[in-house]
Design an enzyme around this catalytic site. Structure first.
Site, short mmCIF file in Angstrom:
data_model
loop_
_atom_site.label_atom_id
_atom_site.label_comp_id
_atom_site.label_asym_id
_atom_site.label_seq_id
_atom_site.Cartn_x
_atom_site.Cartn_y
_atom_site.Cartn_z
CE LYS A 297 30.82 11.83 58.10
NZ LYS A 297 31.92 12.09 57.13
CB THR A 298 33.83 8.91 64.13
OG1 THR A 298 33.01 8.33 63.11
CG2 THR A 298 33.83 8.00 65.36
CG ASP B 284 29.52 6.35 60.80
OD1 ASP B 284 29.24 7.40 60.19
OD2 ASP B 284 30.57 5.71 60.61
CB THR C 167 29.03 9.94 53.19
OG1 THR C 167 28.29 8.73 52.94
CG2 THR C 167 30.11 9.64 54.22
NE ARG D 148 38.37 7.30 58.04
CZ ARG D 148 37.05 7.21 57.85
NH1 ARG D 148 36.58 6.74 56.71
NH2 ARG D 148 36.22 7.59 58.80
#
Length: 353
Positions: A78-79, A123, A172, A231
């Site tokens: 997402k980032t 975020d 999330t 990640r």
């Protein structure tokens, strides 16, 4: 405004073994591995296509992007996508998180510091307080905010006009966002776990950026233990790199990758020690369930939130655990990987079945 460039990857250092652990952050490395453009981004084809359409139209009409909400499990990009959108639009991006914005004045300071067409990325946007969230409504729709100055009889409202900007929210837990907030995002798109082939491509790409030698079997070994999450792929690459530099010649093969990840207690199914402990306790202490989450948390000495947010999603997605109205139960697949025989069903269970 000059286009932001991605930092060069760190040079190889074959004679100096790195000392990173799986949990430690390595910001320069993360920045080096982050894909800079849509063309470099692997996976999420539906989301990428939607974002390409939006950025293409916005550039054609010389206007800012519409507001976008990215949601899905942590670690899926997402980032990274927010940075890519800033690069594709050739604008700056300011990054913050929901818990940081505690008061309306914090939000006002952020918004008034933006320049025309800039991107504000928040975020964990679901963690913004409801009071602050209401100030975002007018900012997103009318590009203005009304703030109160002073108190009591001297209190007055002041309207501040802010530049046209794009809000990109990441969360999330979409269900914790209020309906009015969700409705103000033009695009709401979900990021899903990655398949094995996409993760293999990510492993090869990132190892090339780190100037590390890895063969196809080594890449597949890392990918299949990464729980479908880029990640985690990056974290496993970092530890496997350390292991290969310390215990081998720096070349990552399937045996080297397997040995490194076994040292981290991550098995061939991507399960870590806590995952297997959860399954084993349900099997041996509670005959495979059903058993409540609170009971499991006490048995494994972990809090319920961690079990529900970190471990359960993968166990359920992979078919090892099932949620029922009575509690958590093991599936036949879980009994198989534990190398245990499930107990014979009781007369009551037979009646229900």
């Amino acid at each position: 405004m000059p286009r932001k460039t991605t930092p060069e990857p760190p040079p190889a250092a074959p004679n100096h073994p790195y000392r990173d652990t799986l949990q430690q952050k390595d910001p320069p490395l993360e920045a080096a591995l982050r894909p800079p453009t849509f063309a470099d981004f692997t996976g999420q084809p539906r989301t990428l296509e939607r974002l390409r359409v939006m950025t293409g139209a916005a550039r054609r009409e010389h206007r800012p992007l519409d507001h976008i909400l990215l949601h899905g499990p942590p670690g899926l990009g997402k980032t990274t996508l927010a940075h890519i959108l800033a690069t594709e639009m050739d604008v700056r991006i300011k990054i913050t998180s929901g818990p940081v914005i505690e008061k309306a004045s914090d939000l006002a300071g952020l918004l008034t510091s933006l320049e025309e067409n800039e991107i504000l990325f928040i975020d964990e946007i679901h963690r913004i307080s409801k009071t602050v969230e209401e100030f975002l409504y007018s900012a997103m729709e009318d590009f203005r905010i009304d703030i109160m100055i002073d108190q009591g009889p001297n209190a007055r409202s002041v309207r501040l006009n802010i530049p046209r900007f794009t809000l990109i929210g990441a969360t999330t837990r979409t269900g914790l966002l209020t309906a009015p907030m969700r409705s103000r995002f033009t695009l709401q798109t979900r990021l899903d776990y990655y398949n094995h082939e996409d993760l293999c491509r990510i492993v090869h790409r990132n190892c090339a950026l780190l100037h590390m030698r890895i063969d196809t079997s080594g890449a597949r070994e890392i990918a299949r233990r990464a729980r479908g999450t880029p990640r985690i792929v990056n974290n496993l690459i970092r530890f496997t790199r350390d292991y290969a530099l310390e215990r081998a010649d720096g070349h990552i093969t399937q045996p080297i990758a397997a040995a490194a990840l076994e040292l981290l207690e991550i098995d061939q199914y991507g399960l870590d020690e806590m995952d297997k402990r959860i399954l084993r306790i349900i099997a041996t202490h509670y005959n495979g369930g059903p058993v409540g989450l609170g009971t499991i948390a006490v048995a494994v000495a972990e809090d319920e939130h961690t079990l529900e947010e970190v471990h359960e999603p993968y166990l359920i997605q992979e078919g090892y655990l099932a949620r029922t109205p009575q509690g958590r139960t093991l599936t036949p697949k879980a009994w198989q990987i534990l190398h245990l025989t499930p107990p014979a069903p009781t007369r009551q269970q037979e009646l229900f079945n």
